[in-house]
Design an enzyme around this catalytic site. Structure first.
Site, short mmCIF file in Angstrom:
data_model
loop_
_atom_site.label_atom_id
_atom_site.label_comp_id
_atom_site.label_asym_id
_atom_site.label_seq_id
_atom_site.Cartn_x
_atom_site.Cartn_y
_atom_site.Cartn_z
CB CYS A 1 -0.92 0.12 1.24
SG CYS A 1 -1.70 1.33 1.73
CB CYS B 1 0.34 1.48 4.06
SG CYS B 1 -1.41 1.22 4.05
#
Length: 122
Positions: A30, A33
């Site tokens: 991600c 992230c």
């Protein structure tokens, strides 16, 4: 304080044994992230009295499912076993600091009397 990896084995003891716990639900693939990770790590160093936990949703799919995490990163703030914040999205440093200040300032007696969820799977 460095971030702590949270798993099914240590989540409950971490949440019940700490006044304030921030939980970052994330995954290595991600992009947002990965961008939020260093922001979260720096905040953990500035606030050693708070537990900064990380749940790798790939390694801990049961936890992600139990908390109904459908978008990552998702940040959850738990104080005295009560979830005060749970929202998807990477926060910039200033917004994270403002969230921490708001979590610290909550009147927990008032929060428990309102419609606030307790920590744990839904």
């Amino acid at each position: 304080m460095a971030t702590v990896e949270l798993t099914q084995q240590n989540l409950e003891t971490t949440v019940t044994g700490s006044e304030i716990v921030l939980i970052d639900f994330w995954a290595g693939w991600c992009g947002p992230c990965r961008m939020f990770g260093p922001v979260y790590e720096r905040a953990s160093e500035r606030h050693p009295d708070i537990v900064f936990g990380k749940v790798d949703t790939e390694a801990q799919p049961e936890l992600a499912g139990a908390f109904r995490i459908s978008s990552i990163p998702t940040l959850m703030a738990v104080r005295d076993r009560t979830v005060l914040y749970a929202q998807p999205g990477a926060l910039p440093p200033q917004a994270l600091e403002e969230l921490i200040a708001r979590i610290r300032s909550v009147d927990m007696d008032e929060a428990r009397g309102g419609a606030v969820r307790t920590a744990g799977p839904r």
